[in-house]
Motif scaffolding. Sequence first.
Motif, mmCIF file in Angstrom:
data_model
loop_
_atom_site.group_PDB
_atom_site.id
_atom_site.type_symbol
_atom_site.label_atom_id
_atom_site.label_comp_id
_atom_site.label_asym_id
_atom_site.label_seq_id
_atom_site.Cartn_x
_atom_site.Cartn_y
_atom_site.Cartn_z
ATOM 1 N N ALA A 21 0.818 -1.207 0.000
ATOM 2 C CA ALA A 21 0.000 0.000 0.000
ATOM 3 C C ALA A 21 0.856 1.262 0.000
ATOM 4 C CB ALA A 21 -0.929 0.009 1.205
ATOM 5 N N ALA A 22 2.161 1.085 0.174
ATOM 6 C CA ALA A 22 3.076 2.225 0.132
ATOM 7 C C ALA A 22 3.686 2.332 -1.255
ATOM 8 C CB ALA A 22 4.187 2.040 1.176
ATOM 9 N N PRO A 23 4.119 3.505 -1.654
ATOM 10 C CA PRO A 23 4.692 3.669 -2.987
ATOM 11 C C PRO A 23 5.873 2.755 -3.210
ATOM 12 C CG PRO A 23 4.320 5.791 -1.938
ATOM 13 C CD PRO A 23 4.081 4.740 -0.894
ATOM 14 N N GLY A 24 5.953 2.171 -4.406
ATOM 15 C CA GLY A 24 7.054 1.273 -4.740
ATOM 16 C C GLY A 24 8.389 1.996 -4.709
ATOM 17 N N SER A 25 8.355 3.301 -4.919
ATOM 18 C CA SER A 25 9.594 4.073 -4.926
ATOM 19 C C SER A 25 10.140 4.281 -3.527
ATOM 20 C CB SER A 25 9.333 5.443 -5.551
ATOM 21 O OG SER A 25 8.426 6.174 -4.733
ATOM 22 N N GLY A 26 9.321 3.995 -2.498
ATOM 23 C CA GLY A 26 9.751 4.225 -1.128
ATOM 24 C C GLY A 26 9.478 5.649 -0.672
ATOM 25 N N ASP A 27 8.904 6.482 -1.528
ATOM 26 C CA ASP A 27 8.586 7.870 -1.176
ATOM 27 C C ASP A 27 7.305 7.900 -0.360
ATOM 28 O OD1 ASP A 27 8.082 10.514 -0.950
ATOM 29 O OD2 ASP A 27 7.971 10.940 -3.100
ATOM 30 N N ARG A 28 7.440 8.155 0.937
ATOM 31 C CA ARG A 28 6.273 8.160 1.828
ATOM 32 C C ARG A 28 5.370 9.368 1.593
ATOM 33 N NH1 ARG A 28 6.255 4.537 5.930
ATOM 34 N NH2 ARG A 28 8.149 3.344 6.270
ATOM 35 N N ASN A 29 5.839 10.342 0.834
ATOM 36 C CA ASN A 29 5.033 11.531 0.574
ATOM 37 C C ASN A 29 4.252 11.430 -0.729
ATOM 38 O OD1 ASN A 29 5.943 12.919 2.914
ATOM 39 N ND2 ASN A 29 7.863 13.351 1.872
ATOM 40 N N ALA A 30 4.325 10.280 -1.388
ATOM 41 C CA ALA A 30 3.607 10.103 -2.657
ATOM 42 C C ALA A 30 2.243 9.470 -2.410
ATOM 43 C CB ALA A 30 4.425 9.239 -3.600
ATOM 44 N N THR A 31 1.335 9.709 -3.331
ATOM 45 C CA THR A 31 0.008 9.093 -3.286
ATOM 46 C C THR A 31 0.036 7.840 -4.146
ATOM 47 O OG1 THR A 31 -1.104 11.202 -2.903
ATOM 48 C CG2 THR A 31 -2.426 9.433 -3.888
ATOM 49 N N GLN A 32 -0.568 6.762 -3.644
ATOM 50 C CA GLN A 32 -0.567 5.474 -4.340
ATOM 51 C C GLN A 32 -1.971 5.169 -4.855
ATOM 52 O OE1 GLN A 32 2.169 3.547 -4.576
ATOM 53 N NE2 GLN A 32 1.410 1.569 -5.226
ATOM 54 N N THR A 33 -2.056 4.674 -6.095
ATOM 55 C CA THR A 33 -3.357 4.299 -6.654
ATOM 56 C C THR A 33 -3.565 2.793 -6.528
ATOM 57 O OG1 THR A 33 -2.526 3.860 -8.884
ATOM 58 C CG2 THR A 33 -3.129 6.158 -8.357
ATOM 59 N N ARG A 34 -4.813 2.379 -6.703
ATOM 60 C CA ARG A 34 -5.156 0.959 -6.616
ATOM 61 C C ARG A 34 -4.446 0.166 -7.730
ATOM 62 N NH1 ARG A 34 -9.332 -2.991 -6.689
ATOM 63 N NH2 ARG A 34 -9.922 -3.555 -4.564
ATOM 64 N N ALA A 35 -4.369 0.770 -8.903
ATOM 65 C CA ALA A 35 -3.710 0.104 -10.033
ATOM 66 C C ALA A 35 -2.231 -0.133 -9.725
ATOM 67 C CB ALA A 35 -3.859 0.940 -11.297
ATOM 68 N N GLU A 36 -1.587 0.827 -9.081
ATOM 69 C CA GLU A 36 -0.174 0.676 -8.720
ATOM 70 C C GLU A 36 0.012 -0.450 -7.714
ATOM 71 O OE1 GLU A 36 1.592 5.179 -9.339
ATOM 72 O OE2 GLU A 36 0.408 4.743 -7.554
ATOM 73 N N VAL A 37 -0.946 -0.600 -6.805
ATOM 74 C CA VAL A 37 -0.876 -1.678 -5.817
ATOM 75 C C VAL A 37 -0.983 -3.033 -6.516
ATOM 76 C CG1 VAL A 37 -2.099 -2.784 -3.902
ATOM 77 C CG2 VAL A 37 -1.665 -0.339 -3.856
ATOM 78 N N GLN A 38 -1.878 -3.141 -7.500
ATOM 79 C CA GLN A 38 -2.015 -4.390 -8.245
ATOM 80 C C GLN A 38 -0.708 -4.743 -8.959
ATOM 81 O OE1 GLN A 38 -5.700 -3.191 -10.384
ATOM 82 N NE2 GLN A 38 -6.508 -5.157 -9.697
ATOM 83 N N THR A 39 -0.092 -3.733 -9.566
ATOM 84 C CA THR A 39 1.182 -3.957 -10.258
ATOM 85 C C THR A 39 2.261 -4.374 -9.282
ATOM 86 O OG1 THR A 39 0.628 -2.330 -11.955
ATOM 87 C CG2 THR A 39 2.957 -2.852 -11.686
ATOM 88 N N ARG A 40 2.328 -3.688 -8.143
ATOM 89 C CA ARG A 40 3.344 -3.997 -7.123
ATOM 90 C C ARG A 40 3.148 -5.418 -6.587
ATOM 91 N NH1 ARG A 40 8.054 -4.036 -4.994
ATOM 92 N NH2 ARG A 40 8.286 -3.481 -2.830
ATOM 93 N N ALA A 41 1.896 -5.824 -6.396
ATOM 94 C CA ALA A 41 1.619 -7.179 -5.904
ATOM 95 C C ALA A 41 2.111 -8.221 -6.902
ATOM 96 C CB ALA A 41 0.124 -7.348 -5.650
ATOM 97 N N ALA A 42 1.877 -7.972 -8.186
ATOM 98 C CA ALA A 42 2.320 -8.908 -9.229
ATOM 99 C C ALA A 42 3.851 -8.987 -9.255
ATOM 100 C CB ALA A 42 1.789 -8.475 -10.588
ATOM 101 N N GLU A 43 4.510 -7.851 -9.109
ATOM 102 C CA GLU A 43 5.969 -7.818 -9.114
ATOM 103 C C GLU A 43 6.530 -8.558 -7.902
ATOM 104 O OE1 GLU A 43 6.795 -3.651 -9.177
ATOM 105 O OE2 GLU A 43 6.479 -3.446 -11.335
ATOM 106 N N MET A 44 5.907 -8.337 -6.733
ATOM 107 C CA MET A 44 6.361 -8.997 -5.511
ATOM 108 C C MET A 44 6.200 -10.507 -5.622
ATOM 109 S SD MET A 44 7.688 -8.708 -2.516
ATOM 110 C CE MET A 44 7.590 -6.938 -2.256
#
Length: 199
Positions: A21-44
């Motif tokens: 649920a946190a940005p893949g870039s590690g930037d805690r000040n960024a906003t994350q979208t649901r689509a990005e979470v799906q992509t990150r889950a697939a990558e993980m």
Amino acid sequence: MNRKITILTLGAALIAVPVLAAPGSGDRNATQTRAEVQTRAAEMFAKLDANKDGKLDATDRAAKRAERQAKMFAKLDADGNGSISKAEWDQHGADRAAKRAERGEKRAAAGEAGDGKRHAMRGHHGKRSGHRSMMMMMGKVDTDGDKAISQAELQTAALARFDAADANKDGQVTPEERKAQRGAWRAKRGAAPAAPAGE
């Protein structure tokens, strides 16, 4: 033993779930979208699924462990001759000692002197409770109870965490929403039973 290895493999995936649920870039000040979470889950999942059989289980854990051991051996075998000499082993020990000393100096400079013992004790006492938490999370993620995690199960768990953090349901999780979610988790973990009336 196999059951223990399986649990550790699942644990690696479960630990990753809150991070999704946190940005893949590690930037805690960024906003994350649901689509990005799906992509990150697939990558993980792709990263953890060492044998590419579509599930995370004991086989993947063993493969990852072998990979780490090979890297560690290569690091110790400085001259690359396929064996580790006493000099190479001693150098490794000296390097580790130097790094520990450097970390200690940094902590002392930051005003954290004396905290090391407290952190170590907290880690020791937290092992059993951490294992229980992992088992509880495993039960939630491993929905079909087969002691393995599929990509769909990992993604579902990641999106559930995301949706829980998305307070206004706009398909995005802001730093403020993540902070509020962490606060709610801490409050839930630290909640003590209410004292009986009159005490």
